[in-house]
Design a protein around this motif. Sequence first.
Motif, PDB file in Angstrom:
ATOM      1  N   VAL A  31       0.944  -1.391   0.127  1.00  0.00           N
ATOM      2  CA  VAL A  31       0.154   0.061   0.001  1.00  0.00           C
ATOM      3  C   VAL A  31       0.815   1.313   0.050  1.00  0.00           C
ATOM      4  O   VAL A  31       0.778   2.433  -0.688  1.00  0.00           O
ATOM      5  N   ALA A  32       1.913   1.202   0.849  1.00  0.00           N
ATOM      6  CA  ALA A  32       2.802   2.441   0.935  1.00  0.00           C
ATOM      7  C   ALA A  32       3.432   2.509  -0.465  1.00  0.00           C
ATOM      8  O   ALA A  32       3.645   3.674  -0.811  1.00  0.00           O
ATOM      9  N   MET A  33       3.925   1.633  -1.218  1.00  0.00           N
ATOM     10  CA  MET A  33       4.529   1.614  -2.736  1.00  0.00           C
ATOM     11  C   MET A  33       3.391   2.313  -3.633  1.00  0.00           C
ATOM     12  O   MET A  33       3.706   3.237  -4.489  1.00  0.00           O
ATOM     13  N   TYR A  34       2.132   1.889  -3.596  1.00  0.00           N
ATOM     14  CA  TYR A  34       1.184   1.975  -4.473  1.00  0.00           C
ATOM     15  C   TYR A  34       0.790   3.655  -4.189  1.00  0.00           C
ATOM     16  O   TYR A  34       0.637   4.527  -5.132  1.00  0.00           O
ATOM     17  N   LEU A  35       0.882   4.041  -2.867  1.00  0.00           N
ATOM     18  CA  LEU A  35       0.588   5.272  -2.525  1.00  0.00           C
ATOM     19  C   LEU A  35       1.467   6.179  -3.019  1.00  0.00           C
ATOM     20  O   LEU A  35       1.175   7.463  -3.514  1.00  0.00           O
ATOM     21  N   TYR A  36       2.745   5.934  -2.932  1.00  0.00           N
ATOM     22  CA  TYR A  36       3.784   6.788  -3.550  1.00  0.00           C
ATOM     23  C   TYR A  36       3.619   7.059  -4.958  1.00  0.00           C
ATOM     24  O   TYR A  36       3.677   8.142  -5.504  1.00  0.00           O
ATOM     25  N   ARG A  37       3.256   5.909  -5.594  1.00  0.00           N
ATOM     26  CA  ARG A  37       3.370   5.969  -7.173  1.00  0.00           C
ATOM     27  C   ARG A  37       1.971   6.924  -7.626  1.00  0.00           C
ATOM     28  O   ARG A  37       2.162   7.721  -8.413  1.00  0.00           O
ATOM     29  N   LEU A  38       0.946   6.939  -6.824  1.00  0.00           N
ATOM     30  CA  LEU A  38      -0.137   7.592  -7.037  1.00  0.00           C
ATOM     31  C   LEU A  38       0.171   9.014  -6.841  1.00  0.00           C
ATOM     32  O   LEU A  38      -0.169  10.053  -7.540  1.00  0.00           O
ATOM     33  N   GLY A  39       0.798   9.368  -5.665  1.00  0.00           N
ATOM     34  CA  GLY A  39       0.953  10.844  -5.266  1.00  0.00           C
ATOM     35  C   GLY A  39       2.176  11.318  -6.180  1.00  0.00           C
ATOM     36  O   GLY A  39       1.861  12.722  -6.371  1.00  0.00           O
ATOM     37  N   PHE A  40       3.307  10.782  -6.099  1.00  0.00           N
ATOM     38  CA  PHE A  40       4.372  11.303  -6.648  1.00  0.00           C
ATOM     39  C   PHE A  40       4.924  10.871  -8.154  1.00  0.00           C
ATOM     40  O   PHE A  40       5.837  11.743  -8.564  1.00  0.00           O
ATOM     41  N   GLU A  41       4.353   9.835  -8.654  1.00  0.00           N
ATOM     42  CA  GLU A  41       4.689   9.679  -9.851  1.00  0.00           C
ATOM     43  C   GLU A  41       3.630   9.932 -10.910  1.00  0.00           C
ATOM     44  O   GLU A  41       3.679  10.648 -11.999  1.00  0.00           O
ATOM     45  N   TRP A  42       2.231   9.942 -10.554  1.00  0.00           N
ATOM     46  CA  TRP A  42       1.099  10.108 -11.106  1.00  0.00           C
ATOM     47  C   TRP A  42       0.482  11.287 -10.565  1.00  0.00           C
ATOM     48  O   TRP A  42      -0.612  11.706 -11.254  1.00  0.00           O
ATOM     49  N   ASN A  43       0.803  11.979  -9.709  1.00  0.00           N
ATOM     50  CA  ASN A  43       0.402  13.283  -9.381  1.00  0.00           C
ATOM     51  C   ASN A  43      -1.351  13.303  -9.002  1.00  0.00           C
ATOM     52  O   ASN A  43      -1.900  14.244  -9.108  1.00  0.00           O
ATOM     53  N   ASP A  44      -1.659  12.034  -8.550  1.00  0.00           N
ATOM     54  CA  ASP A  44      -3.259  11.958  -8.289  1.00  0.00           C
ATOM     55  C   ASP A  44      -3.172  11.904  -6.660  1.00  0.00           C
ATOM     56  O   ASP A  44      -3.258  11.049  -5.936  1.00  0.00           O
ATOM     57  N   MET A  45      -2.976  13.367  -6.158  1.00  0.00           N
ATOM     58  CA  MET A  45      -2.871  13.379  -4.955  1.00  0.00           C
ATOM     59  C   MET A  45      -4.294  13.153  -3.987  1.00  0.00           C
ATOM     60  O   MET A  45      -4.253  12.908  -2.765  1.00  0.00           O
ATOM     61  N   GLY A  46      -5.240  13.288  -4.634  1.00  0.00           N
ATOM     62  CA  GLY A  46      -6.489  13.117  -3.818  1.00  0.00           C
ATOM     63  C   GLY A  46      -6.664  11.605  -3.755  1.00  0.00           C
ATOM     64  O   GLY A  46      -6.976  11.192  -2.490  1.00  0.00           O
ATOM     65  N   THR A  47      -6.355  10.609  -4.547  1.00  0.00           N
ATOM     66  CA  THR A  47      -6.567   9.432  -4.229  1.00  0.00           C
ATOM     67  C   THR A  47      -5.570   8.782  -3.154  1.00  0.00           C
ATOM     68  O   THR A  47      -5.634   8.098  -2.577  1.00  0.00           O
ATOM     69  N   ALA A  48      -4.111   9.342  -3.284  1.00  0.00           N
ATOM     70  CA  ALA A  48      -3.128   9.338  -2.617  1.00  0.00           C
ATOM     71  C   ALA A  48      -3.641   9.580  -0.988  1.00  0.00           C
ATOM     72  O   ALA A  48      -3.197   8.721  -0.062  1.00  0.00           O
ATOM     73  N   ALA A  49      -4.285  10.513  -1.040  1.00  0.00           N
ATOM     74  CA  ALA A  49      -4.685  10.981   0.231  1.00  0.00           C
ATOM     75  C   ALA A  49      -5.532  10.192   1.107  1.00  0.00           C
ATOM     76  O   ALA A  49      -5.609   9.712   2.105  1.00  0.00           O
ATOM     77  N   ALA A  50      -6.423   9.598   0.230  1.00  0.00           N
ATOM     78  CA  ALA A  50      -7.678   8.801   0.430  1.00  0.00           C
ATOM     79  C   ALA A  50      -7.047   7.461   0.940  1.00  0.00           C
ATOM     80  O   ALA A  50      -7.389   6.634   1.906  1.00  0.00           O
ATOM     81  N   MET A  51      -6.016   7.094   0.074  1.00  0.00           N
ATOM     82  CA  MET A  51      -5.311   5.786   0.430  1.00  0.00           C
ATOM     83  C   MET A  51      -4.577   5.770   1.889  1.00  0.00           C
ATOM     84  O   MET A  51      -4.271   4.865   2.601  1.00  0.00           O
ATOM     85  N   SER A  52      -3.998   7.015   2.102  1.00  0.00           N
ATOM     86  CA  SER A  52      -3.163   7.204   3.310  1.00  0.00           C
ATOM     87  C   SER A  52      -4.181   7.208   4.683  1.00  0.00           C
ATOM     88  O   SER A  52      -3.808   6.470   5.538  1.00  0.00           O
TER      89      SER A  52
END
Length: 252
Positions: free
Chosen positions: A204-225
Motif C-alpha cells: 500500500v505504501a508503494m502504491y500510495l507513493y506512485r499515485l502521489g509522486f509519480e502520477w500526481n493523483d494526490m486526492g486518491t493518494a490522500a484517501a489511500m493514506s
Amino acid sequence: LLLTDTWFWQALGNTLWLAVASGVPQHLIAIPLAFLIVTGFSSLRHPLTAAYFLPYITSTVAVAIVFQTLFGTQFGVVNQFIGVLADWPVTAWLFSGLKLPINWLGRFEFIKPAISTLVVWKYFGFNVVLYSAGLATIPKEYYEAASIDGAGPWQRFRFVTLPLLRPVMFFAVTLTIIGNLQLFDEPYIMVGSDGGTGRAGMTVAMYLYRLGFEWNDMGTAAAMSWALFLVIGLGTVTQFLLFGRRSLETRE
C-alpha cells in the motif's frame, strides 16, 4: 473511487500477507532466543544483543542489495543451497516438481517470500533487544520457586516467563504491526516501484507513493493514506483487545 481500484485491493492483500509472514517469525525467533541469551549466556548478554541488533541499524539499501544477490537466480547462495538439498536423497523429495534454479525476484509466487525473509532478518534483532530487557526484569525468585515445585525448563518458560513477559510482547507486537503495514523500502529496492511480476511485491505504501509522486493523483493518494491509517488502527485495536488487556492485568 478508491474502493473500486483493483490495484489498491491487491496492494492491501500483499501488505497483509507480508505483515503476517514477516511479523510472526520475528517473534517466534526473538522470544526463545532472548530467553536463551538471558538465562544461558547472561555474562554475554550485552555483546549478543548488540550483535543481533546490528541488522536493524544497517542501511536498508545495503541489506536489500545483499539479499538481491543472495536470491539471485544463477549464482545466489539460496539457490545453491537448495540445489545441494535437492541432490541429497534424504531431502530430494521436498523439491520434487520444483523447477530449479528458482527465479525468486522474477516469479510471482516467490517474490513475497523473498521480501519476507529480508524483513525478518532485518528486524527480529530489535525484538531480541526488547525481550531481553523484559526478561531481565523478571525476579529470579519466581524461577526458583517454580523449580522447587518441580517445574522443568519448559514449564518455567510456559507458566512463568510468558505471562510475565506479556506487557513487553504487547509492545513489541504492536510496533511490528505498525511497521509491517507501512513496508516500503525493502520491496521497493528488491523488486522496483511496480512491485515486480504481477505486482506481487507492491505494498500500500508503494502504491500510495506512485499515485502521489509519480502520477500526481494526490486526492486518491490522500484517501489511500487514510485507508492505511484505518487498517493500522484496526490492527492495533484488535491486538489490544486480544492481547493488551491481559497485559495490563498481568502488570497490575
